[in-house]
Design an enzyme around this catalytic site. Structure first.
Site, short mmCIF file in Angstrom:
data_model
loop_
_atom_site.label_atom_id
_atom_site.label_comp_id
_atom_site.label_asym_id
_atom_site.label_seq_id
_atom_site.Cartn_x
_atom_site.Cartn_y
_atom_site.Cartn_z
N GLN A 187 -26.81 -22.99 -44.60
CA GLN A 187 -28.03 -23.70 -45.02
C GLN A 187 -28.27 -24.97 -44.21
O GLN A 187 -29.36 -25.53 -44.26
CB GLN A 187 -27.94 -24.07 -46.51
CG GLN A 187 -27.97 -22.87 -47.44
CD GLN A 187 -27.90 -23.30 -48.87
OE1 GLN A 187 -26.84 -23.57 -49.40
NE2 GLN A 187 -29.06 -23.42 -49.52
N LEU B 156 -31.51 -24.42 -52.76
CA LEU B 156 -32.16 -25.47 -51.97
C LEU B 156 -32.93 -24.88 -50.78
O LEU B 156 -33.83 -25.54 -50.25
CB LEU B 156 -31.12 -26.48 -51.47
CG LEU B 156 -30.47 -27.38 -52.55
CD1 LEU B 156 -29.41 -28.26 -51.92
CD2 LEU B 156 -31.52 -28.23 -53.26
N GLU C 228 -22.91 -19.41 -53.69
CA GLU C 228 -22.58 -20.06 -52.41
C GLU C 228 -21.79 -19.11 -51.50
O GLU C 228 -22.01 -19.09 -50.29
CB GLU C 228 -21.82 -21.37 -52.63
CG GLU C 228 -22.56 -22.42 -53.47
CD GLU C 228 -23.97 -22.72 -53.01
OE1 GLU C 228 -24.28 -22.57 -51.81
OE2 GLU C 228 -24.80 -23.09 -53.86
NI NI Z 1 -28.43 -21.33 -52.25
#
Ligand code: NI
Length: 157
Positions: free
Chosen positions: A51, A91, A133
């Site tokens: 990310q 996110l 995650e």
């Molecule tokens: Ni995520």
């Protein structure tokens, strides 16, 4: 330490598979520090290295401001049991939420930034965070586990 840019859904890097960390050096420590700072600034519960554009098996998780930050290098799920269906977001997918099906209880194995091995167990939100995650490291977003996505009227933010 520095805040890193969060990569958004649509960028092909988020669907790539990350590689295992082999060097436990200052660069890894800096990546982890930056990821923690970036997660906290964005009020995230977790963040995976892809990310922030780094295809390495590194994850940070903090399910509550009062709780310790978990840093997980080369994490692996070694046990999963039960089922939960709860709201999840990411996110990398701002403003989007879905109800996902995840195990209720998850046990994982991971290394810290120095290469020491740890085992962690989590229920509920922590179990979801482990799964979410660790999925990022295989290029999988939460939407592929969504039973259904929430529509705008259900999201009160
Ligand atoms: Ni995520």
């Amino acid at each position: 330490m520095a805040i890193r840019n969060i990569i958004l859904e649509g960028d092909p890097i988020l669907s790539k598979k990350s590689r295992k960390v082999e060097k436990f050096d200052d660069r890894l420590a800096l990546l982890i520090e930056d990821m923690i700072e970036t997660m906290q600034l964005n009020n995230g519960v977790g963040l995976a290295a892809p990310q922030v554009g780094v295809l390495k098996d590194v994850v940070v998780i903090q399910i509550d401001k009062d709780k310790n930050v978990l840093e997980l290098v080369n994490p692996e799920i070694i046990e999963a049991s039960g089922v939960q269906e709860e709201v999840e977001g990411c996110l990398s997918c701002p403003g989007e939420y879905g109800i996902t099906k995840r195990p209720m209880h998850v046990k994982i194995k991971a290394l810290d930034r120095l290469g020491n091995e740890y085992f962690y167990e989590g229920d509920g939100l922590l179990a979801r965070a482990f799964c979410h995650e660790i999925d990022h490291l295989s290029g999988i977003l939460f939407k592929s586990h969504a039973v259904r996505m929430l529509d705008k009227t259900e999201i009160d933010r």
